[in-house]
Design an enzyme around this catalytic site. Structure first.
Site, PDB file in Angstrom:
ATOM      1  N   HIS A 104       0.819  -1.217   0.000  1.00 12.55           N
ATOM      2  CA  HIS A 104       0.000   0.000   0.000  1.00 12.55           C
ATOM      3  C   HIS A 104       0.851   1.265   0.000  1.00 12.55           C
ATOM      4  O   HIS A 104       0.345   2.345  -0.288  1.00 12.55           O
ATOM      5  CB  HIS A 104      -0.915   0.001   1.231  1.00 12.55           C
ATOM      6  N   ASP A 153       3.736   9.415  -0.823  1.00 10.66           N
ATOM      7  CA  ASP A 153       2.534   8.683  -0.406  1.00 10.66           C
ATOM      8  C   ASP A 153       2.270   7.583  -1.417  1.00 10.66           C
ATOM      9  O   ASP A 153       2.397   7.808  -2.619  1.00 10.66           O
ATOM     10  CB  ASP A 153       1.329   9.644  -0.388  1.00 10.66           C
TER      11      ASP A 153
HETATM   12  C1  GDG Z   1      -1.962   3.991   3.391  1.00 10.15           C
HETATM   13  C2  GDG Z   1      -0.972   4.649   2.424  1.00 10.15           C
HETATM   14  C3  GDG Z   1      -2.712   4.538   0.635  1.00 10.15           C
HETATM   15  C4  GDG Z   1      -8.465  10.616   7.996  1.00 10.15           C
HETATM   16  N1  GDG Z   1      -8.946  11.367   9.007  1.00 10.15           N
HETATM   17  C5  GDG Z   1     -10.101  10.801   9.380  1.00 10.15           C
HETATM   18  C6  GDG Z   1     -10.332   9.684   8.588  1.00 10.15           C
HETATM   19  N2  GDG Z   1      -9.312   9.596   7.737  1.00 10.15           N
HETATM   20  C7  GDG Z   1      -9.223   8.581   6.679  1.00 10.15           C
HETATM   21  C8  GDG Z   1      -9.280   9.234   5.320  1.00 10.15           C
HETATM   22  C9  GDG Z   1      -8.712   8.140   4.429  1.00 10.15           C
HETATM   23  C10 GDG Z   1      -7.741   7.431   5.377  1.00 10.15           C
HETATM   24  O1  GDG Z   1      -8.018   7.876   6.703  1.00 10.15           O
HETATM   25  C11 GDG Z   1      -6.313   7.811   5.063  1.00 10.15           C
HETATM   26  O2  GDG Z   1      -5.942   7.147   3.896  1.00 10.15           O
HETATM   27  P1  GDG Z   1      -4.709   7.640   3.028  1.00 10.15           P
HETATM   28  O3  GDG Z   1      -4.733   6.886   1.759  1.00 10.15           O
HETATM   29  O4  GDG Z   1      -4.839   9.107   2.810  1.00 10.15           O
HETATM   30  O5  GDG Z   1      -3.398   7.394   3.903  1.00 10.15           O
HETATM   31  P2  GDG Z   1      -2.771   6.232   4.879  1.00 10.15           P
HETATM   32  O6  GDG Z   1      -3.550   6.082   6.131  1.00 10.15           O
HETATM   33  O7  GDG Z   1      -1.350   6.637   5.078  1.00 10.15           O
HETATM   34  O8  GDG Z   1      -2.880   4.873   4.032  1.00 10.15           O
HETATM   35  C12 GDG Z   1      -1.723   5.445   1.367  1.00 10.15           C
HETATM   36  C13 GDG Z   1      -3.580   3.777   1.616  1.00 10.15           C
HETATM   37  O9  GDG Z   1      -2.783   3.085   2.582  1.00 10.15           O
HETATM   38  C14 GDG Z   1      -4.476   2.757   0.914  1.00 10.15           C
HETATM   39  O10 GDG Z   1      -3.715   1.885   0.098  1.00 10.15           O
HETATM   40  O11 GDG Z   1      -3.539   5.354  -0.173  1.00 10.15           O
HETATM   41  O12 GDG Z   1      -0.808   5.991   0.434  1.00 10.15           O
HETATM   42  O13 GDG Z   1      -0.071   5.499   3.134  1.00 10.15           O
HETATM   43  O14 GDG Z   1      -9.695   7.236   4.035  1.00 10.15           O
HETATM   44  O15 GDG Z   1     -10.598   9.600   5.036  1.00 10.15           O
HETATM   45  N3  GDG Z   1     -11.423   8.897   8.697  1.00 10.15           N
HETATM   46  C15 GDG Z   1     -12.334   9.226   9.658  1.00 10.15           C
HETATM   47  N4  GDG Z   1     -12.158  10.309  10.479  1.00 10.15           N
HETATM   48  C16 GDG Z   1     -11.076  11.114  10.379  1.00 10.15           C
HETATM   49  O16 GDG Z   1     -10.952  12.089  11.113  1.00 10.15           O
HETATM   50  N5  GDG Z   1     -13.439   8.461   9.814  1.00 10.15           N
END
Ligand code: GDG
Length: 480
Positions: A161, A369
């Protein structure tokens, strides 16, 4: 509906589920849960708890229809060495190109391998060779070779990921060659972007004496594996429905009321150094310096739920960020305007969708990322008639698909300020044009699509019998 003709799907990841309650789960969990429900299968991982028995603890299993969710504990020592240590102090910074933050120690390397071995040993009796086993992420690089060593002969897939760093960086890891050679036990290895895949292939060629073959295949020694790109997506339909739910509406309205006509800029990220939060704040500060018409006219809301807060690098980051926000507010605030607000408490997904919808600009500016799902969620949540503008880092995996965002280099403060100014003053027709194109990408490449295409590729991957324990044990090219 489960299909007994096909083998079951077996998903392995550090954290599992949930299989129900889509209000809480992210798109990834929803996509995997749907695939498991369609096919029947097992989701296997860590219970989230520590106990004295650790990976020897009794399994906990919950069954939902044709799908089982099975977890085991870790001891406190296993959790510390495997998760806090090797996964998050060594591999996470390394794979995000942050050699300055990497910590290596042989104790956590040892525990990481032994936890992989223990999870494989506990999974082995639960699977048979007709099952498709799909292992997720940097916690379980060695899981495949451990499963093979315990006799598993079925199809094995792996998806990373997060980014895969180039060989020049990865080779700083003392066990880099072991780690990549153990990945060759998988039949299919999936990456978020073509660049990650290229970095992996280059390591195989330049560090392991392998060769690139046609059709996504790579040969190392006697073993041929397939390495391909599967950009992850979100549940776009579901998320856009969240954005018009009553809970989203309340949050959208609340934010608009609080803004009192000012334009809203938002950022939503786990509090993590890979997300470029310091650089983002500096970009916003530069906006207020260089384009003073924005003073008193824009609000910046950064939602940054705490993560891994027991690690020093995260404690330092939080302090730096709060110091910077304090300085910035102290410098520019007036009696009736505070430029920046940082919140470390999380929101529900519906509330988040409403917040995205109230924003004129969303800044997704990581330093590195794998994909970044926030960028896709922001696009899905917009009102197509009056959409906000996405500012997206050139170093996010999502950049490959979301070319119609304003693409920035997060290290270039002036460029960030210029992009913000452009976003805040962008005419409606340009906002609509850009949004329409990005929306088509987000709705065309969903989490379900990602899941199905990985599974289809794993089902049709050419199975090469060339993997042997030797590949994991001996390293013919290793320096003396
Ligand atoms: C890894 C990889 C890859 C955030 N604040 C709240 C909340 N979130 C949710 C977001 C989003 C998720 O968390 C974060 O996903 P990301 O993709 O931006 O980043 P990582 O956590 O680092 O994920 C990344 C991912 O895996 C999937 O393969 O895209 O590159 O690093 O969904 O919305 N959710 C809630 N409240 C919050 O305050 N409910």
């Amino acid at each position: 509906m489960t299909n007994p003709e096909k083998g079951r799907l077996v998903v392995v990841s550090n954290r599992v589920g949930p299989l129900t309650d889509e209000g809480k789960a992210g798109g990834l969990a929803v996509g995997l849960a749907d695939a498991l429900k369609r096919r029947g299968g097992l989701w296997f991982g860590w219970s989230g708890e520590t106990s004295p028995e650790g990976t020897h603890s009794p399994e906990k299993t919950e069954v939902f229809g044709g799908t089982a969710l099975t977890t085991i504990d870790m001891t406190a020592e296993e959790l510390d060495g495997f998760y806090h240590g090797y996964a998050n102090r060594s591999l996470w910074p390394l794979l995000h190109y942050r050699l300055d933050l990497v910590q290596f120690d042989r104790q956590s390397d040892r525990i990481y391998r032994s936890v992989n071995q223990r999870f494989a040993a506990r999974l082995a009796p639960l699977v048979n060779e007709h099952d498709l086993v799909w292992v997720h992420d940097y916690h379980f690089f060695y899981m495949g070779s451990e499963l093979r060593q315990s006799g598993f002969k079925g199809r094995l897939g792996f998806f990373l990921h997060i980014p895969f760093a180039p060989p020049e960086i990865l080779s700083a890891l003392p066990a880099a060659r072991d780690l990549v050679r153990s990945m060759l036990a998988y039949d299919l290895i999936g990456f978020q972007t073509a660049q990650d895949r290229r970095n992996f292939a280059n390591f195989c060629v330049h560090e392991l004496g392998g060769e690139k073959l046609p059709g996504d295949r790579i040969r190392v020694g006697g073993r041929v594996v397939q390495a391909a790109v599967f950009p992850i997506g979100i549940d776009a339909e579901g998320f856009s429905r969240f954005a018009v739910s009553p809970e989203a509406g309340e949050h959208e309205e609340m934010l608009r009321d609080l803004a009192r006509g000012r334009l809203q800029i938002v950022g939503v990220d786990r509090l993590d150094y890979s997300k470029g939060l310091v650089e983002r704040l500096l970009g916003f500060e530069r906006l207020l310096e260089d384009y003073p018409e924005n003073r008193g006219a824009v609000n910046f809301l950064q939602i940054a739920p705490l993560s891994r807060s027991e690690l020093d690098a995260y404690i330092d980051l939080r302090a730096e960020l709060e110091g910077l926000a304090g300085r910035l507010n102290g410098r520019f605030a007036t009696l009736d305007w505070t430029p920046i607000q940082i919140m470390t408490t999380g929101f529900t997904r519906r509330a988040l969708a409403g917040i995205y919808r109230a924003a004129r600009v969303c800044m997704v500016t990581p330093l590195r990322d794998g994909m970044n799902l926030v960028a896709k969620e922001f696009v899905a949540a917009q009102d197509p008639d009056d959409p906000g503008v996405l500012i997206l880092s050139r170093f996010a995996g999502a950049r490959a698909e979301l070319q119609d965002a304003l693409i920035v280099n997060p290290y270039a403060t002036d460029e960030m300020a210029r992009a913000l100014q452009r976003a805040l003053t962008m005419p409606l027709d340009e906002r609509q044009r850009r949004h329409e194109k990005m929306r088509a990408k987000v709705f065309g490449g969903t989490a379900a699509h990602w899941c199905e295409s990985f599974i289809a590729a794993l089902e049709s991957a050419e199975i090469d019998a060339g993997w042997s324990e030797d590949l994991a044990a001996a390293d013919p090219l290793a320096p003396a």
